[in-house]
Write a protein that holds these residues in place. Structure first.
Motif, PDB file in Angstrom:
ATOM      1  N   ARG A  15      47.433  24.404  66.112  1.00  0.00           N
ATOM      2  CA  ARG A  15      46.779  25.056  67.262  1.00  0.00           C
ATOM      3  C   ARG A  15      47.130  24.382  68.578  1.00  0.00           C
ATOM      4  NH1 ARG A  15      40.581  25.892  66.903  1.00  0.00           N
ATOM      5  NH2 ARG A  15      41.072  26.801  68.942  1.00  0.00           N
ATOM      6  N   ASP A  16      47.668  23.176  68.517  1.00  0.00           N
ATOM      7  CA  ASP A  16      48.103  22.445  69.713  1.00  0.00           C
ATOM      8  C   ASP A  16      46.961  22.269  70.719  1.00  0.00           C
ATOM      9  OD1 ASP A  16      50.016  21.036  71.167  1.00  0.00           O
ATOM     10  OD2 ASP A  16      50.574  22.794  72.353  1.00  0.00           O
ATOM     11  N   ILE A  17      45.760  22.026  70.211  1.00  0.00           N
ATOM     12  CA  ILE A  17      44.653  21.700  71.114  1.00  0.00           C
ATOM     13  C   ILE A  17      44.616  20.191  71.296  1.00  0.00           C
ATOM     14  CG2 ILE A  17      43.302  23.729  70.501  1.00  0.00           C
ATOM     15  CD1 ILE A  17      41.654  22.005  68.635  1.00  0.00           C
TER      16      ILE A  17
ATOM     17  N   ALA B   5      40.352  18.455  68.747  1.00  0.00           N
ATOM     18  CA  ALA B   5      40.651  18.686  67.333  1.00  0.00           C
ATOM     19  C   ALA B   5      39.846  17.738  66.454  1.00  0.00           C
ATOM     20  CB  ALA B   5      42.149  18.502  67.082  1.00  0.00           C
TER      21      ALA B   5
ATOM     22  N   GLU C 229      46.163  23.139  60.205  1.00  0.00           N
ATOM     23  CA  GLU C 229      45.793  24.238  61.104  1.00  0.00           C
ATOM     24  C   GLU C 229      45.425  23.710  62.488  1.00  0.00           C
ATOM     25  OE1 GLU C 229      42.666  26.253  59.119  1.00  0.00           O
ATOM     26  OE2 GLU C 229      43.994  27.415  57.798  1.00  0.00           O
ATOM     27  N   LEU C 230      44.692  22.605  62.527  1.00  0.00           N
ATOM     28  CA  LEU C 230      44.314  22.024  63.816  1.00  0.00           C
ATOM     29  C   LEU C 230      45.547  21.509  64.564  1.00  0.00           C
ATOM     30  CD1 LEU C 230      41.045  20.122  62.820  1.00  0.00           C
ATOM     31  CD2 LEU C 230      41.223  22.119  64.325  1.00  0.00           C
TER      32      LEU C 230
END
Length: 692
Positions: A344-346, A351, A340-341
């Motif tokens: 999210r492409d953070i 992350a 999931e992290l």
């Protein structure tokens, strides 16, 4: 139109107003200097901040003795409304709104009663000074320009814009100010801003602007005055977010550094791209072909892949012990959190910080199902649990950006794995170090390597964004350098200045649309300045012969100078002696002189000037009335101006570059540094483009 000094009545009144304005400015400064902040600061931090603000205000109220406080006057047909006189965001309407006669200058000056004596050139009521015309007088009956020597008014010139009987003519004082010889660094053009320049200067803060401008079109000055205008119109916002001017080298920044202070703006930072990405010490250099690949935007994808290759999916769950209870988060749950992290492409670092909190939250859900009532303190404690930390360290380890780039450039297998389908095998070989460095400190980093490290740093942690960035001489940046600049204004706007014909790096910009895409400002408006105010007609026409080879399709600059300037081409046998003689000839004239030569020729010319007893300085050093000659390597000439230029051996300038197009672009730059006159000396033949 120009009125001589002996026509004393109007001129003497204007001189009296100037003297009174100077006195009022002194009083304004003294009032600030006398402020007592003892009883208004709650603590030493507030006191320090307030003292700094007062110090900046005192500096901003300095009176420049060589420049009059105002350079123009507007007589309105009707007193302008309050909406025209409003200042920056959150400011009250200015008192100028009630007055029909207004003097326009570099900063606002008021008398003891608060009545305006000089209005700031950036105020809305000043705009007609730059844009009013006979066709559209903008409610102006009279526009008056002033001539001055040093800080003294010497003449005035009136335009009766609302009088249909008076024909429109070219302003002699405006021409004289544009062509006035200079000694020292670049000065402001606030008295000579043209309508098309003023539109760019006053463009809003929210949008980005790209200015394509040939030599002498004033693009650098427009960019700097735009910063000054934005700080006036949006001071509170930009005080929070910051502004930055980026130039190509230290010499250029030194040349322009006095423009903003002269306009009362002291808080704008200036830097080069190398300054922005100075995460490591740069001690090496790349060959051109290698630097082109490292500067290619595809390297961003290679870095991203290499960074996220450190993330691994868990094979075991995590067990958290609290008191007598054991809480288990299964491997598949941790894997789901990691996926999931990633989705999210953070940023990598954000992350990594979120991962232990997500695992802790999964534990808290179990606690709540078991009847407990944990709060945020419990979640934070679980996130700091040794077992959770161990999982995070294994699954999402910390990565040092410099070490990441070091491995990419040193490890052929690591590079091949993450550049697959992005770089060709030959390109991978080109960027690999022949002799791998053992550590970050021992590596001989190149400028292009430092940009890669900056990219990697931003992939891990977000770069601080400023409110507005001015990027000058932008045509020489690589795509990766554009990305580095763009990171500094992701939430702000940019003013991009450049000339495609003056791109002198192997990776020079091919189109502004492409460059703006790399900058992250694809929506920017592209403006073109084609009217030449600084370079003489004969000089720009001669230099423009190179355009079909260096920038086909680009509109040549059209000089609007009435003075054609001094221009001479001299073939010579005794080249060095004749170059020295040409310098001596031009030093007989008023103003600065630049001797521009291929970098390899500079030592011999320096020796010849020394033998002839001619004092000279290097680019970036400040000329004086005693030393007005600057010896300039062609590689450092960009962005600089001199009243007169001697260009030594044009073919040597071309031959000093890795390819002919870059060499011809370098020559184009060197040919267009003169404001009043140019002498070209050559012993070898001229490039064929200049012999037609």
């Amino acid at each position: 139109m120009s009125t001589p000094v002996h026509d004393a009545d109007p001129l003497s009144k204007e001189r009296s107003h100037l003297a009174a304005s100077r006195s009022a400015l002194r009083t304004m400064r003294e009032d600030v200097e006398s402020l007592d902040i003892t009883d208004v600061t709650a603590n030493w931090v507030n006191a320090a901040v307030l003292e700094s603000q007062i110090e900046q205000r005192i500096k901003a109220l300095a009176d420049l003795s060589e420049t009059p406080l105002f350079f123009g006057r507007l007589d309105y047909l009707h007193a302008p409304g309050a909406e025209q006189a409003e200042g920056g965001e959150g400011e009250r309407p200015q008192p100028e709104a009630a007055y029909q006669t207004l003097h326009v200058g570099r900063r606002h000056v008021h008398d003891a009663d608060g009545d305006p004596m000089v209005i700031d050139w950036r105020a809305p009521v000043s705009q007609p000074f730059y844009r009013a015309s006979k066709k559209d007088p903008l409610d102006i009956s009279l526009r008056r320009r002033f001539g001055y020597t040093g800080g003294d008014l010497t003449a005035y010139e009136d335009e009766h814009l609302s009088d249909p009987a008076e024909a429109a003519v070219t302003s002699k004082l405006l021409q004289q100010e544009i062509e006035r010889p200079r000694v020292g660094p670049m000065r402001d053009i606030v008295a000579t801003i043209q309508p098309e320049q003023d539109e760019i200067v006053r463009a809003g803060l929210s949008g980005s602007v790209c200015v394509q401008g040939g030599p002498g079109t004033g693009k650098t000055a427009v960019g700097l005055h735009r910063v000054a205008y934005l700080l006036y119109a949006h001071r509170e916002r930009l005080a929070r977010t910051g502004t930055l001017v980026i130039g190509p080298n230290k010499s250029f920044l030194h040349y322009i550094e006095q423009v903003l202070p002269a306009l009362g703006e002291l808080t704008v930072r200036q830097a080069t791209v190398d300054d922005l990405v100075a995460h490591v010490e740069v001690r090496g250099a790349d060959e051109a072909a290698t630097a082109v690949i490292k500067g290619d935007a595809r390297m961003a994808e290679v870095l991203r892949r290499a960074l996220y290759s450190h993330v691994t999916l868990p094979t075991e769950g995590v067990v958290v012990v609290r008191g007598s209870r054991r809480w288990r988060v299964a491997a598949y749950e941790v894997e789901q959190i990691v996926r999931e992290l990633l989705a999210r492409d953070i940023r990598y670092g954000a992350a990594r910080e979120a991962l232990p909190q997500r695992i802790a939250h999964a534990v808290l859900v179990q606690m709540e199902r078991a009847g407990e009532a944990p709060d945020d303190r419990v979640q934070n404690a679980v996130a700091r649990n040794a077992a959770v930390k161990a999982v995070v360290k294994t699954v999402w380890p910390q990565v040092d950006p410099a070490k990441l780039v070091l491995r990419l450039l040193s490890d052929a297998d690591f590079l091949a794995e993450h550049a697959e389908g992005v770089l060709t095998e030959d390109e991978r070989k080109a960027v690999l170090w022949v002799k791998p460095a053992r550590s970050v400190k021992s590596a001989r980093w190149s400028p292009a390597d430092a940009v890669l490290i900056d990219e990697a740093t931003d992939l891990i942690e977000r770069t601080h964004s400023l409110g507005h960035v001015v990027l000058d001489e932008a045509q020489d940046l690589s795509p990766m350098q554009y990305r580095a600049v763009g990171r500094r204004c992701t939430t702000g706007s940019a003013t991009v200045l450049g000339d495609l014909a003056q791109g002198t790096t192997p990776w020079a910009t091919r189109s502004w649309e492409e460059a703006l895409g790399h900058l992250g400002k694809g929506e920017a408006v592209i403006e073109e300045l084609t009217a030449g105010f600084r370079v003489p007609t004969d000089v720009i026409a001669y230099a423009s012969r190179l355009l079909p080879d260096i920038a086909p399709g680009l509109t040549p600059v059209a000089s609007i100078r009435e003075n054609p300037g001094f221009f001479d081409i001299r073939a010579t046998d005794a080249l060095t002696a004749d170059v020295v003689a040409a310098c001596l000839e031009l030093l007989e004239r008023e103003g600065s002189v630049g001797l521009i030569a291929a970098d390899a020729r500079v030592p011999a010319l320096a020796e010849a000037l020394g033998a002839a007893g001619i004092g000279f300085i290097g680019p970036g050093e400040e000329t004086t009335h005693a030393t007005r000659l600057t010896l300039v390597p062609a590689s450092l000439a960009k962005g600089l101006e001199y009243d007169y230029v001697v260009l030594d051996e044009p073919q040597a300038v071309v031959d000093g570059e890795p390819d002919e197009r870059t060499g011809l672009r370098r020559l184009y730059v060197a040919l267009t540094r003169a404001v009043s006159g140019l002498i070209v000396t050559h012993g070898a033949g001229l490039p064929p483009q200049l012999t037609d």
